[in-house]
Design a protein around this motif. Structure first.
Motif, PDB file in Angstrom:
ATOM      1  N   GLN A 194       1.753 -10.735 -10.457  1.00  0.00           N
ATOM      2  CA  GLN A 194       0.387 -10.904  -9.936  1.00  0.00           C
ATOM      3  C   GLN A 194       0.382 -11.823  -8.715  1.00  0.00           C
ATOM      4  O   GLN A 194      -0.250 -11.525  -7.702  1.00  0.00           O
ATOM      5  N   ILE A 224       1.980  -9.798  -5.656  1.00  0.00           N
ATOM      6  CA  ILE A 224       1.197  -8.709  -5.054  1.00  0.00           C
ATOM      7  C   ILE A 224      -0.146  -9.182  -4.491  1.00  0.00           C
ATOM      8  O   ILE A 224      -0.718  -8.540  -3.633  1.00  0.00           O
ATOM      9  N   THR A 225      -0.635 -10.320  -4.989  1.00  0.00           N
ATOM     10  CA  THR A 225      -1.891 -10.830  -4.428  1.00  0.00           C
ATOM     11  C   THR A 225      -1.643 -11.849  -3.318  1.00  0.00           C
ATOM     12  O   THR A 225      -2.593 -12.445  -2.802  1.00  0.00           O
ATOM     13  N   GLY A 226      -0.376 -12.065  -2.987  1.00  0.00           N
ATOM     14  CA  GLY A 226      -0.038 -12.942  -1.861  1.00  0.00           C
ATOM     15  C   GLY A 226      -0.152 -14.421  -2.185  1.00  0.00           C
ATOM     16  O   GLY A 226      -0.324 -15.248  -1.290  1.00  0.00           O
ATOM     17  N   ARG A 227      -0.068 -14.759  -3.490  1.00  0.00           N
ATOM     18  CA  ARG A 227      -0.159 -16.186  -3.846  1.00  0.00           C
ATOM     19  C   ARG A 227       1.215 -16.680  -4.287  1.00  0.00           C
ATOM     20  O   ARG A 227       1.346 -17.296  -5.325  1.00  0.00           O
ATOM     21  N   GLN A 277       0.841  -1.210   0.000  1.00  0.00           N
ATOM     22  CA  GLN A 277       0.000   0.000   0.000  1.00  0.00           C
ATOM     23  C   GLN A 277       0.866   1.246   0.000  1.00  0.00           C
ATOM     24  O   GLN A 277       0.507   2.256  -0.591  1.00  0.00           O
ATOM     25  N   PHE A 303      -0.369  -2.429 -10.161  1.00  0.00           N
ATOM     26  CA  PHE A 303      -1.206  -2.932  -9.072  1.00  0.00           C
ATOM     27  C   PHE A 303      -2.654  -3.201  -9.478  1.00  0.00           C
ATOM     28  O   PHE A 303      -3.430  -3.725  -8.686  1.00  0.00           O
ATOM     29  N   THR A 304      -3.037  -2.777 -10.688  1.00  0.00           N
ATOM     30  CA  THR A 304      -4.394  -3.112 -11.122  1.00  0.00           C
ATOM     31  C   THR A 304      -4.381  -4.217 -12.171  1.00  0.00           C
ATOM     32  O   THR A 304      -5.257  -5.068 -12.187  1.00  0.00           O
ATOM     33  N   ASN A 305      -3.384  -4.189 -13.034  1.00  0.00           N
ATOM     34  CA  ASN A 305      -3.335  -5.200 -14.083  1.00  0.00           C
ATOM     35  C   ASN A 305      -1.894  -5.515 -14.460  1.00  0.00           C
ATOM     36  O   ASN A 305      -1.415  -5.108 -15.512  1.00  0.00           O
ATOM     37  N   PRO A 306      -1.192  -6.256 -13.593  1.00  0.00           N
ATOM     38  CA  PRO A 306       0.212  -6.574 -13.900  1.00  0.00           C
ATOM     39  C   PRO A 306       0.321  -7.442 -15.146  1.00  0.00           C
ATOM     40  O   PRO A 306      -0.577  -8.243 -15.417  1.00  0.00           O
TER      41      PRO A 306
END
Lengths: 233, 251
Positions: free
Chosen positions: B243, B246-249, B207, B234-237
């Motif tokens: 991806q 940043i999405t923690g996967r 953030q 951060f919206t469409n890597p």
């Protein structure tokens, strides 16, 4: 699976359930229309509370995910799309209820000859097909399948536009005031079906938005085909 | 807008290990660039290239070309002390000198041979104002810097770095040890400072990257995976690895 994935999975299940609930509502409205079943129509009106309840639960879920998990990228798009999708699904539910209320209000079944002239059977079959496709494409995140909804919506629009002319002709030939009044009710039902087509289309656009990060709102008709080709590249 | 910094195929070896695997990147003037990635991905190694802090590490070898304002900073002609004056650095943990608030900011000026007391006073005030600390410390400049809160100490360190008029500021997780209110102040500061400086920011806080930076670079295992406008990343890597991170996967 991390906590956010669990939350998003639950959100998807809620939306899936709401899609099926709304599909059921519209299907019942169509059945009640053809069978002139006022009890079924009353059941639809009663069930509308469940649709509204689903909307509130999904809204709260989206709020919870945004506040606690700060989603980004595809996750953020999914939550944003969900907020819009739930609103469109709720409106489909509203329209199903509206159709049911017309049935409750009418004194006799709608004229079968008018059903044919209005191409209403074609319209209701298309609406149900659109909802089936919507449910499947949402469940599998299949944007190609979601895109097939757009041409079906155009058919719904065409039938709706043509209905004005049909009614004008009917008004010229019909001497029966009550029959004319019922034909006007019928036109309102057609309008509601057409709006359902628009809402289903909006939801399909949101599926494409969250899966492919492409915004189709307000420009779909112009570039839909081109973007479909890009997806396949 | 011209490039302030240009990096071409930068490689960093620690002994035989290739830690940074040929990174190329152009950074525009007066922008904030966030460097993100998991621990050990090479982002701090990359940050330390710009003030040649890696030179201080044994067995460290740098290859490639890094220019600031068109000057190759690894050229033998470059005076490293002058370079570090032009490229200030702020670290994860606030590290004020055990001196007064005033002396902390004046230190760099005095070391650089400035003796004019009036000029030093003016520069101290200006730097503390730029660091959004002046109003809080103007009545206690002679007090020990160690008496300040953690957030104030970090802003003091930023003021100290700015006092010698650098054009580039390197920040290595500058808010990671601070409470949310101090973090917000540091982030607001970073945002306001970009009109005067080119800032590179290492952060683990996604953030923070989204709030403060213009561009974001995602590093993984010594490679630059994606370097994009922050909003886009951060919206469409574009890259799946970005991806997933940043999405923690990840992993």
């Amino acid at each position: 699976m991390n906590l956010l994935e669990t939350e998003l999975g639950e959100l998807k299940t809620l939306l899936n359930d709401m899609t099926l609930l709304v599909k059921g509502q519209l299907e019942k409205a169509i059945t009640a229309f053809y069978t002139f079943d006022k009890d079924l129509a009353k059941e639809i009106v009663k069930n509308e509370k469940r649709v509204n309840g689903s909307e509130l639960i999904i809204d709260a879920k989206c709020e919870h995910i945004l506040a606690l998990f700060n989603p980004v990228a595809v996750d953020l798009r999914f939550v944003l799309a969900s907020i819009k999708m739930v609103s469109d699904l709720e409106r489909i539910g509203d329209n199903a209820k509206g159709i049911a209320q017309f049935i409750i209000r009418c004194e006799k079944p709608f004229d079968p000859a008018l059903v044919e002239k209005f191409r209403f059977r074609e319209m209701t079959d298309t609406a149900m097909e659109m909802l089936t496709i919507l449910s499947e494409s949402f469940e599998s995140d299949d944007t190609e399948l979601a895109r097939t909804i757009f041409s079906k919506d155009e058919l719904m629009d065409d039938i709706n536009v043509a209905a004005n002319l049909v009614l004008a002709e009917y008004a010229q030939t019909s001497q029966d005031k009550e029959a004319l009044l019922q034909a006007i009710y019928f036109l309102s039902v057609i309008r509601k079906m057409e709006r359902c087509g628009d809402y289903i289309t909006n939801v399909a656009e949101e599926i494409i938005f969250y899966v492919k990060a492409k915004v189709l709102r307000h420009k779909r008709k112009h570039i839909g085909k081109k973007m479909s080709e890009e997806d396949n590249e | 807008m011209a490039n302030k910094i240009e990096v071409k195929d930068a490689k960093v070896y620690y002994g035989p290990d290739l830690t940074l695997k040929g990174v190329s990147m152009n950074i525009k003037k007066n922008t904030v660039t966030a460097l993100i990635g998991p621990s050990g991905c090479g982002k701090s190694t990359f940050l330390r290239l710009f003030n040649r802090m890696n030179d201080l590490i044994d067995n460290c070898r740098v290859e490639g070309e890094i220019t600031i304002d068109g000057v190759d900073i690894y050229s033998p002609k470059v005076n490293v002390n002058e370079l570090r004056k032009a490229v200030g650095m702020v670290f994860q943990k606030p590290n004020p000198f055990p001196k007064s608030i005033y002396e902390n900011v004046a230190y760099g000026l005095k070391v650089n041979g400035i003796k004019d007391k009036y000029l030093i006073e003016q520069k101290v005030e200006e730097s503390l104002k730029q660091a959004a600390l002046w109003d809080e410390v103007k009545d206690k400049l002679k007090k020990s810097a160690l008496a300040l809160s953690g957030g104030q100490q970090q802003r003091l360190c930023i003021a100290r770095a700015m006092a010698v008029s650098p054009s580039v500021l390197l920040m290595d997780e500058p808010a990671s040890a601070l409470d949310p209110i101090s973090t917000t102040k540091i982030e607001e500061l970073i945002y306001s400072l970009k009109s005067s400086f080119t800032i590179l920011l290492v952060t683990h806080n996604m953030q923070q990257a989204t709030r403060t930076s213009d561009k974001t670079a995602f590093f993984y295992m010594g490679e630059l995976v994606e370097y994009e406008d922050t909003r886009q990343l951060f919206t469409n890597p574009k890259k799946e690895r970005t991806q997933n991170y940043i999405t923690g996967r990840f992993g």
